[in-house]
Design a protein around this motif. Structure first.
Motif, PDB file in Angstrom:
ATOM      1  N   ILE A 196      85.966  90.968 100.785  1.00 19.27           N
ATOM      2  CA  ILE A 196      86.817  91.536  99.735  1.00 19.27           C
ATOM      3  C   ILE A 196      86.681  90.682  98.484  1.00 19.27           C
ATOM      4  CG2 ILE A 196      89.170  92.155  99.054  1.00 19.27           C
ATOM      5  CD1 ILE A 196      89.877  92.190 102.062  1.00 19.27           C
ATOM      6  N   ALA A 197      86.429  91.319  97.353  1.00 19.57           N
ATOM      7  CA  ALA A 197      86.320  90.619  96.077  1.00 19.57           C
ATOM      8  C   ALA A 197      87.363  91.161  95.109  1.00 19.57           C
ATOM      9  CB  ALA A 197      84.925  90.781  95.492  1.00 19.57           C
ATOM     10  N   GLU A 198      88.107  90.284  94.467  1.00 16.37           N
ATOM     11  CA  GLU A 198      89.099  90.713  93.482  1.00 16.37           C
ATOM     12  C   GLU A 198      88.418  91.172  92.196  1.00 16.37           C
ATOM     13  OE1 GLU A 198      92.176  87.851  92.933  1.00 16.37           O
ATOM     14  OE2 GLU A 198      92.534  87.610  95.078  1.00 16.37           O
ATOM     15  N   THR A 199      87.276  90.571  91.891  1.00 15.88           N
ATOM     16  CA  THR A 199      86.447  90.999  90.760  1.00 15.88           C
ATOM     17  C   THR A 199      84.992  90.894  91.180  1.00 15.88           C
ATOM     18  OG1 THR A 199      86.369  88.740  89.851  1.00 15.88           O
ATOM     19  CG2 THR A 199      88.104  90.204  89.019  1.00 15.88           C
ATOM     20  N   GLY A 200      84.129  91.646  90.535  1.00 14.50           N
ATOM     21  CA  GLY A 200      82.707  91.581  90.861  1.00 14.50           C
ATOM     22  C   GLY A 200      82.374  92.386  92.097  1.00 14.50           C
ATOM     23  N   THR A 201      81.107  92.357  92.488  1.00 16.18           N
ATOM     24  CA  THR A 201      80.637  93.137  93.631  1.00 16.18           C
ATOM     25  C   THR A 201      80.347  92.244  94.824  1.00 16.18           C
ATOM     26  OG1 THR A 201      78.360  93.013  92.805  1.00 16.18           O
ATOM     27  CG2 THR A 201      79.651  94.958  92.199  1.00 16.18           C
ATOM     28  N   ILE A 202      80.511  92.829  96.011  1.00 20.25           N
ATOM     29  CA  ILE A 202      80.317  92.084  97.249  1.00 20.25           C
ATOM     30  C   ILE A 202      79.641  92.992  98.275  1.00 20.25           C
ATOM     31  CG2 ILE A 202      82.575  92.698  98.260  1.00 20.25           C
ATOM     32  CD1 ILE A 202      82.730  89.745  99.242  1.00 20.25           C
ATOM     33  N   GLY A 203      78.862  92.392  99.155  1.00 22.36           N
ATOM     34  CA  GLY A 203      78.233  93.118 100.257  1.00 22.36           C
ATOM     35  C   GLY A 203      78.146  92.208 101.463  1.00 22.36           C
ATOM     36  N   VAL A 204      78.298  92.772 102.661  1.00 21.46           N
ATOM     37  CA  VAL A 204      78.248  91.961 103.880  1.00 21.46           C
ATOM     38  C   VAL A 204      77.389  92.656 104.931  1.00 21.46           C
ATOM     39  CG1 VAL A 204      80.572  91.082 103.422  1.00 21.46           C
ATOM     40  CG2 VAL A 204      80.276  92.982 105.040  1.00 21.46           C
ATOM     41  N   ASP A 205      76.875  91.863 105.865  1.00 22.53           N
ATOM     42  CA  ASP A 205      76.173  92.433 107.008  1.00 22.53           C
ATOM     43  C   ASP A 205      76.251  91.467 108.178  1.00 22.53           C
ATOM     44  OD1 ASP A 205      74.589  94.615 108.107  1.00 22.53           O
ATOM     45  OD2 ASP A 205      72.993  93.142 108.285  1.00 22.53           O
ATOM     46  N   VAL A 206      76.405  92.020 109.380  1.00 26.14           N
ATOM     47  CA  VAL A 206      76.371  91.232 110.608  1.00 26.14           C
ATOM     48  C   VAL A 206      75.451  91.950 111.592  1.00 26.14           C
ATOM     49  CG1 VAL A 206      78.483  92.377 111.476  1.00 26.14           C
ATOM     50  CG2 VAL A 206      77.732  90.198 112.477  1.00 26.14           C
ATOM     51  N   GLU A 207      74.629  91.175 112.288  1.00 24.27           N
ATOM     52  CA  GLU A 207      73.699  91.728 113.262  1.00 24.27           C
ATOM     53  C   GLU A 207      73.721  90.883 114.529  1.00 24.27           C
ATOM     54  OE1 GLU A 207      71.974  94.456 112.912  1.00 24.27           O
ATOM     55  OE2 GLU A 207      72.285  94.815 110.762  1.00 24.27           O
ATOM     56  N   CYS A 208      73.532  91.536 115.669  1.00 25.38           N
ATOM     57  CA  CYS A 208      73.366  90.816 116.931  1.00 25.38           C
ATOM     58  C   CYS A 208      72.028  90.084 116.929  1.00 25.38           C
ATOM     59  CB  CYS A 208      73.388  91.784 118.106  1.00 25.38           C
ATOM     60  SG  CYS A 208      74.947  92.622 118.397  1.00 25.38           S
ATOM     61  N   LYS A 209      72.023  88.881 117.480  1.00 28.28           N
ATOM     62  CA  LYS A 209      70.754  88.202 117.715  1.00 28.28           C
ATOM     63  C   LYS A 209      70.058  88.891 118.875  1.00 28.28           C
ATOM     64  CE  LYS A 209      71.684  83.481 116.183  1.00 28.28           C
ATOM     65  NZ  LYS A 209      71.846  82.077 116.637  1.00 28.28           N
ATOM     66  N   LYS A 210      68.841  89.307 118.658  1.00 27.85           N
ATOM     67  CA  LYS A 210      68.087  90.034 119.681  1.00 27.85           C
ATOM     68  C   LYS A 210      66.611  89.854 119.390  1.00 27.85           C
ATOM     69  CE  LYS A 210      69.060  94.015 116.777  1.00 27.85           C
ATOM     70  NZ  LYS A 210      69.778  95.282 116.633  1.00 27.85           N
ATOM     71  N   ASN A 211      65.784  90.594 120.066  1.00 28.63           N
ATOM     72  CA  ASN A 211      64.346  90.525 119.786  1.00 28.63           C
ATOM     73  C   ASN A 211      64.074  91.069 118.393  1.00 28.63           C
ATOM     74  OD1 ASN A 211      63.784  89.496 122.349  1.00 28.63           O
ATOM     75  ND2 ASN A 211      63.625  91.555 123.236  1.00 28.63           N
ATOM     76  N   ALA A 212      63.491  90.267 117.559  1.00 30.87           N
ATOM     77  CA  ALA A 212      63.241  90.669 116.170  1.00 30.87           C
ATOM     78  C   ALA A 212      62.036  91.608 116.085  1.00 30.87           C
ATOM     79  CB  ALA A 212      62.997  89.442 115.303  1.00 30.87           C
TER      80      ALA A 212
END
Length: 216
Positions: free
Chosen positions: A99-115
């Motif tokens: 969460i950003a009060e100002t400006g832009t934000i992006g998030v990502d979460v991934e499981c560790k697995k075979n790449a």
């Protein structure tokens, strides 16, 4: 700004009549119920609940006053706070919110697995590929998912998702705007157009459910 992590156990039964559905929008209810598997229903529902919880906490606005819309490329917006930007990501067992009060934000979460190293040339910048391949075999998987989550987080922040020329984007050149970390099961990345100084806040399922229970 604030970053929230919600570890989540998989649902064993369908959530189509779950009492917590009353706290999300009709469109979110429809989306939750459209999922075939209970675990996906729960991830969708609890992601929406976490977003409402986090924004309510950060801006001191009652949950019932929060409404949301999606603009082009499906970037969600909170109607109650025009300056607020937020981003959600979830994978099996984990939900991440920024969460950003100002400006832009992006998030990502991934499981560790075979790449899937075979896709690198179609998603990564040449310097990102070099960063991955120059590591030891033990480090390469971690670096692959570091680059992947950073790419996802950045493109979510700018509102395009991966529907853009992603190989032209070198996240290594944007390092001061990223917060990335890993644990035994997951890789997390947050992109914020300003400097990130906050540490992630972990919220438990029990805390989240209790928060909504008290709303009545």
């Amino acid at each position: 700004m604030a970053i929230y992590c919600l570890p989540i156990t998989p649902a064993q039964e369908a959530l189509t009549n779950h009492p917590l559905l009353q706290y999300v929008s009709a469109s979110r209810k429809e989306k939750v119920c459209a999922y075939h598997f209970p675990k996906d229903q729960k991830l969708s529902l609890y992601a929406a609940l976490l977003a409402r919880y986090g924004i309510s906490q950060q801006f001191q606005i009652p949950v019932k006053e929060l409404t949301f819309t999606c603009e082009t490329f499906h970037k969600p917006l909170c109607n109650a706070i025009s300056s607020c930007d937020f981003s959600l990501s979830h994978t099996d067992g984990m939900i991440l919110l920024g969460i950003a009060e100002t400006g832009t934000i992006g998030v990502d979460v991934e499981c560790k697995k075979n790449a899937p190293y075979e896709i690198m040339s179609s998603v990564f910048h040449k310097e990102e590929i070099s960063y991955i391949t120059s590591a030891t075999p033990e480090q390469q998987t971690a670096r692959f998912f570091e680059m992947w989550t950073k790419k996802e987080a950045y493109t979510k922040a700018i509102g395009t998702g991966l529907c853009t020329e992603v190989t032209d984007i070198n996240t290594l050149s944007l390092s001061t705007h990223f917060l990335s970390w890993q644990d035994t099961s997951y890789v997390y990345s947050v992109y914020y157009e300003q400097y990130i100084s906050e540490k992630p806040i972990t919220v438990s399922e029990e805390e989240l459910v209790e928060f909504y229970r008290k709303l009545g």
